[in-house]
Motif scaffolding. Structure first.
Motif, PDB file in Angstrom:
ATOM      1  N   VAL A 116      53.379 -49.638  10.417  1.00  0.00           N
ATOM      2  CA  VAL A 116      53.501 -49.389   9.060  1.00  0.00           C
ATOM      3  C   VAL A 116      52.244 -49.384   8.307  1.00  0.00           C
ATOM      4  N   GLY A 117      51.332 -50.329   8.831  1.00  0.00           N
ATOM      5  CA  GLY A 117      50.028 -50.584   8.298  1.00  0.00           C
ATOM      6  C   GLY A 117      49.295 -49.345   8.327  1.00  0.00           C
ATOM      7  N   THR A 118      49.424 -48.823   9.397  1.00  0.00           N
ATOM      8  CA  THR A 118      48.565 -47.518   9.769  1.00  0.00           C
ATOM      9  C   THR A 118      49.120 -46.609   9.016  1.00  0.00           C
ATOM     10  N   ILE A 119      50.392 -46.367   8.570  1.00  0.00           N
ATOM     11  CA  ILE A 119      50.910 -45.103   7.925  1.00  0.00           C
ATOM     12  C   ILE A 119      50.346 -45.297   6.715  1.00  0.00           C
ATOM     13  N   TRP A 120      50.404 -46.531   6.055  1.00  0.00           N
ATOM     14  CA  TRP A 120      49.866 -46.550   4.739  1.00  0.00           C
ATOM     15  C   TRP A 120      48.423 -46.617   4.584  1.00  0.00           C
ATOM     16  N   GLN A 121      47.928 -46.926   5.585  1.00  0.00           N
ATOM     17  CA  GLN A 121      46.397 -46.870   5.386  1.00  0.00           C
ATOM     18  C   GLN A 121      46.106 -45.478   5.421  1.00  0.00           C
ATOM     19  N   ILE A 122      46.645 -44.766   6.274  1.00  0.00           N
ATOM     20  CA  ILE A 122      46.159 -43.115   6.000  1.00  0.00           C
ATOM     21  C   ILE A 122      46.874 -42.498   4.723  1.00  0.00           C
ATOM     22  N   ASN A 143      41.548 -46.345  -5.510  1.00  0.00           N
ATOM     23  CA  ASN A 143      41.024 -46.384  -3.996  1.00  0.00           C
ATOM     24  C   ASN A 143      41.051 -47.947  -3.696  1.00  0.00           C
ATOM     25  N   TYR A 144      42.127 -47.865  -2.671  1.00  0.00           N
ATOM     26  CA  TYR A 144      42.155 -49.366  -2.268  1.00  0.00           C
ATOM     27  C   TYR A 144      41.130 -49.756  -1.406  1.00  0.00           C
ATOM     28  N   ILE A 153      48.128 -53.579  -5.062  1.00  0.00           N
ATOM     29  CA  ILE A 153      49.226 -52.557  -5.266  1.00  0.00           C
ATOM     30  C   ILE A 153      49.621 -51.972  -4.194  1.00  0.00           C
ATOM     31  N   THR A 154      48.756 -51.469  -3.116  1.00  0.00           N
ATOM     32  CA  THR A 154      49.112 -50.740  -2.000  1.00  0.00           C
ATOM     33  C   THR A 154      49.811 -51.789  -0.839  1.00  0.00           C
ATOM     34  N   LEU A 155      49.244 -52.957  -0.955  1.00  0.00           N
ATOM     35  CA  LEU A 155      50.054 -53.954   0.099  1.00  0.00           C
ATOM     36  C   LEU A 155      51.529 -54.312  -0.553  1.00  0.00           C
ATOM     37  N   ILE A 156      51.543 -54.401  -1.720  1.00  0.00           N
ATOM     38  CA  ILE A 156      52.962 -54.803  -2.235  1.00  0.00           C
ATOM     39  C   ILE A 156      53.881 -53.653  -2.240  1.00  0.00           C
ATOM     40  N   VAL A 230      45.471 -52.469   6.952  1.00  0.00           N
ATOM     41  CA  VAL A 230      45.090 -51.597   5.719  1.00  0.00           C
ATOM     42  C   VAL A 230      43.811 -51.961   5.014  1.00  0.00           C
ATOM     43  N   THR A 231      43.601 -53.359   4.824  1.00  0.00           N
ATOM     44  CA  THR A 231      42.531 -53.708   4.010  1.00  0.00           C
ATOM     45  C   THR A 231      41.571 -54.447   4.844  1.00  0.00           C
ATOM     46  N   GLY A 232      42.174 -54.965   5.788  1.00  0.00           N
ATOM     47  CA  GLY A 232      41.220 -56.017   6.620  1.00  0.00           C
ATOM     48  C   GLY A 232      40.678 -57.172   5.913  1.00  0.00           C
ATOM     49  N   GLY A 233      41.426 -57.590   4.664  1.00  0.00           N
ATOM     50  CA  GLY A 233      41.212 -58.761   3.976  1.00  0.00           C
ATOM     51  C   GLY A 233      40.393 -58.483   2.842  1.00  0.00           C
ATOM     52  N   GLY A 234      39.846 -57.026   2.788  1.00  0.00           N
ATOM     53  CA  GLY A 234      39.122 -56.773   1.566  1.00  0.00           C
ATOM     54  C   GLY A 234      39.858 -55.980   0.534  1.00  0.00           C
ATOM     55  N   PRO A 235      38.959 -55.464  -0.342  1.00  0.00           N
ATOM     56  CA  PRO A 235      37.669 -55.342  -0.636  1.00  0.00           C
ATOM     57  C   PRO A 235      37.039 -57.149  -1.047  1.00  0.00           C
ATOM     58  N   GLY A 236      36.014 -57.224  -0.176  1.00  0.00           N
ATOM     59  CA  GLY A 236      35.615 -58.655  -0.350  1.00  0.00           C
ATOM     60  C   GLY A 236      36.361 -59.740   0.182  1.00  0.00           C
ATOM     61  N   ASN A 237      37.019 -60.847  -0.388  1.00  0.00           N
ATOM     62  CA  ASN A 237      38.103 -61.526   0.053  1.00  0.00           C
ATOM     63  C   ASN A 237      39.416 -61.269  -0.618  1.00  0.00           C
ATOM     64  N   SER A 238      39.475 -60.197  -1.401  1.00  0.00           N
ATOM     65  CA  SER A 238      40.556 -60.089  -2.423  1.00  0.00           C
ATOM     66  C   SER A 238      41.948 -60.120  -1.768  1.00  0.00           C
ATOM     67  N   THR A 239      42.096 -59.584  -0.475  1.00  0.00           N
ATOM     68  CA  THR A 239      43.330 -59.648   0.108  1.00  0.00           C
ATOM     69  C   THR A 239      43.497 -60.534   1.360  1.00  0.00           C
ATOM     70  N   THR A 240      42.426 -61.452   1.447  1.00  0.00           N
ATOM     71  CA  THR A 240      42.252 -62.165   2.747  1.00  0.00           C
ATOM     72  C   THR A 240      43.311 -63.637   2.587  1.00  0.00           C
ATOM     73  N   VAL A 241      44.489 -63.307   3.037  1.00  0.00           N
ATOM     74  CA  VAL A 241      45.463 -64.365   3.028  1.00  0.00           C
ATOM     75  C   VAL A 241      45.320 -65.374   4.203  1.00  0.00           C
ATOM     76  N   LEU A 242      46.023 -66.478   4.268  1.00  0.00           N
ATOM     77  CA  LEU A 242      45.915 -67.532   5.215  1.00  0.00           C
ATOM     78  C   LEU A 242      45.572 -67.109   6.586  1.00  0.00           C
ATOM     79  N   SER A 243      46.838 -66.167   7.053  1.00  0.00           N
ATOM     80  CA  SER A 243      46.608 -65.487   8.432  1.00  0.00           C
ATOM     81  C   SER A 243      45.247 -65.238   8.847  1.00  0.00           C
TER      82      SER A 243
END
Lengths: 288, 356
Positions: A116-122, A143-144, A153-156, A230-243
């Motif tokens: 799922v991640g790969t699909i949306w990443q591409i 540009n995510y 938005i992309t993750l949600i 998809v984002t690897g936690g980025g850009p920056g730390n903006s999508t860095t969740v606990l896990s």
């Protein structure tokens, strides 16, 4: 009449105790062990007490990651639950449309997380992804990789695409079990469409809806694979969740002590929140 | 309150019916008088619920028109027809209180709250749930729930008709009797047109002034309970009403005499027509006499029901039941005769009129 007491029966429990011991208790105790010690490798350990726990609880990095988790879970619940109910209400109850809709709804659930991640990443890339290219083409700067809002938005959207089906299928199963007589009685009583939903359908799907909310909350709170891909936690730390933060700390920085302390805190938060959900659910039922 | 006319109604659940057998409801052309108490009686699957749903508007008939007081309502919804209907199994709104359940049909029609309260309190007293008015309906027993369903059917006083679809199935026998009596009282008091679907002949015969018997998608007889008993128009009515049902024996006709297995039965009068069809003689067990002379009869069982005994036996190859009052003795070597007053003749299952 006296019952025969035979303490040997406890031996029957041995297989399950061994299984739970190896799969849950021992790994968990290893983590507990790491969390109260400091190590630099070579199997040398120093007693650290509660230092790591204090460090984690005082670190802004932990609190902001926890905040992102809560916002993420809150947003996807706020979208997936009403949307899931809406779709379930509008699915056909009989006829050839039923199997088609069910298969269509089940499809996203069958796709593995990392796929799922790969699909949306591409899909979302603005150079080769259909979505990213199309959104850019209609004049919206999307540009995510560089924009935190676009990344969120992309993750949600991805999570909604992946998991709304679960809510739909659970609600649909509850909805089709409502006897026709209820709808007929409502028509006789002159009930509006909203009243039918409010007083017939909603009470009947309430139980499965609470299960759906609990499942989606726990799952989304533990989300790792999709943002990692998809984002690897980025850009920056903006999508860095606990896990994601946890894996960075444990495997990236090799800070085993703080990472173990953080896992335990993370585990306790999920346990506590699930307990709250469960208690609210069961109390709600008991009151009725 | 309204007079209801069913104008050549037919209904099928299949998209393109090919034969008569595809119709769940064969042609019905009938009027229900304003203020009448009707029972629709028949076995499961005979089309009685279909007919009821066509009247209420839950089902739109494939063919024909339905008129309330002369106004065509064929295409109108149940709400526009202003019909009340009570279903076989309790339908309650779980999350509402008992009071709100009963008030629901009134509030949906934006009745002033003071009138709602007055009306609901009346109904609460009638169904004896006043002490639970403000409790959630969810925790109630099945028969309390069904009483709420009944109450919701009765709460509107201006309805065109009240339809009942086997409403007392889930209610225990004692309560059944009480509620049936209450319904009957209500009917006398307010004069609503009431149609009551049931497969229980006792319920139908006690509730209704007019009983409509249905069989295989078709109305076979409409009449008072006495008519259904004394002159069943169709052998099915004979079987279905009465306990035990009517004895039906295949016969050949010869003027004023019927022949069965070489035995001759004198008829009260010869039939008007001489049909080529399959002819049968029907006689209710109450009109079968066990005597010392008559046709040969062999007894299989005797059931003693206190006031009377039911004797089951055979006349040749044909099973015959007879009702013998308790003070009469059964002869040692009984033979059987039929009381001419109770003899009915059937051609292809439909009743033949006799001369005179």
């Amino acid at each position: 009449m006296d019952k025969t007491v035979n303490q040997k029966a406890w031996f029957m429990l041995i297989p399950v105790l061994v299984l739970v011991g190896f799969s849950a208790v021992i790994p968990l105790m290893t983590v507990v062990n790491y969390s109260v010690q400091d190590t630099f490798g070579q199997n040398v350990f120093f007693w650290a007490g509660t230092a790591w726990f204090e460090q984690i609880l005082h670190s802004p990095r932990f609190w902001s990651a926890l905040g992102r988790n809560l916002i993420f879970s809150g947003l996807i619940l706020a979208i997936e639950v009403p949307l899931g109910i809406f779709v379930a209400l509008n699915m056909p109850k009989r006829g050839i449309g039923v199997p088609f809709c069910l298969v269509f709804m089940a499809l996203p659930l069958l796709v593995p997380w990392n796929v799922v991640g790969t699909i949306w990443q591409i899909f979302g890339r603005s150079d080769i992804g259909l979505l990213g290219w199309a959104v850019d083409a209609i004049g919206i700067d999307y540009n995510y990789v560089s924009d935190p809002v676009d990344a969120w938005i992309t993750l949600i959207v991805m999570d909604v695409w992946h998991w709304t089906s679960l809510v739909v299928l659970l609600c649909y199963a509850a909805l089709v079990s409502i006897p026709d007589a209820f709808y007929q009685a409502a028509r006789i009583d002159g009930a509006s469409r909203w009243s039918v939903f409010r007083y017939i359908q909603l009470p009947k799907i309430q139980h499965v809806l609470l299960i759906a909310v609990l499942l989606r909350f726990m799952d989304s709170f533990m989300i790792y694979t999709e943002p990692f891909v998809v984002t690897g936690g980025g850009p920056g730390n903006s999508t860095t969740v606990l896990s994601i933060d946890l894996v960075k700390m444990a495997l990236g920085q090799f800070d085993l002590g703080p990472a173990a302390a953080m896992s335990l805190i993370y585990f306790l938060i999920i346990l506590a929140l699930s307990w709250v959900f469960y208690t609210v659910m069961t109390n709600h039922e008991a009151r009725q | 309150m309204a007079r209801i006319d069913l104008d050549h109604i037919r209904h099928t659940y299949t998209a393109s019916p090919k034969s008569e057998a595809d119709y769940a409801l064969k042609e019905v052309d009938h009027s229900w008088h304003d203020g009448g108490a009707y029972a629709l009686l028949g076995p499961s699957g005979c089309g009685k619920t279909t007919l009821l749903n066509i009247i209420s508007g839950l089902v739109t008939a494939s063919e024909g028109r339905i008129l309330f007081d002369g106004k065509d309502v064929t295409r109108l919804s149940p709400q526009e027809r202003n019909i009340a209907q009570v279903f076989q199994f309790p339908v309650i709104y779980d999350t509402m209180t008992v009071f709100d359940n009963l008030a629901f049909p009134l509030r949906n029609r934006t009745m002033p709250e003071a009138d709602v309260k007055r009306r609901v309190d009346e109904i609460l007293a009638m169904i004896d749930l006043g002490d639970r008015a403000h409790r959630k309906a969810r925790g109630l027993t099945a028969d309390q729930k069904q009483k709420i369903s009944l109450g919701r059917g009765l709460v509107r006083s201006d309805v065109a008709a009240i339809l009942f679809d086997e409403p007392l199935t889930v209610i225990d026998p004692h309560m059944k009797w009480m509620l049936r009596t209450q319904l009957k009282q209500l009917h006398r008091q307010f004069g609503h047109t009431m149609v009551y679907v049931t497969h229980d002949q006792t319920e139908a015969l006690t509730f209704a002034d007019t009983v409509v018997v249905m069989y295989d998608g078709e109305i076979v007889q409409i009449g008072t309970p006495e008519e259904l008993f004394a002159r069943p128009k169709h052998t099915f009515v004979g079987y279905f009403i009465g306990s035990p049902g009517m004895n039906v024996v295949p016969v050949t006709l010869d003027g004023g005499t019927a022949h069965v297995d070489g035995e001759a039965i004198a008829l009260p009068a010869p039939p008007r027509e001489r049909p080529q069809a399959k002819t049968e003689l029907g006689v209710r067990p109450e009109f079968v006499r066990l005597t010392r002379d008559g046709m040969p009869f062999s007894i299989d069982t005797v059931e003693d029901l206190g006031r009377h005994r039911i004797v089951r036996g055979h006349l040749g190859a044909h099973a015959i039941a007879a009702v013998v009052p308790e003070n009469e003795t059964i002869p040692a070597e009984p033979r059987v005769t039929f009381d001419p007053a109770g003899i009915n003749l059937y051609a292809d299952s439909w009743r033949m009129e006799l001369e005179g």
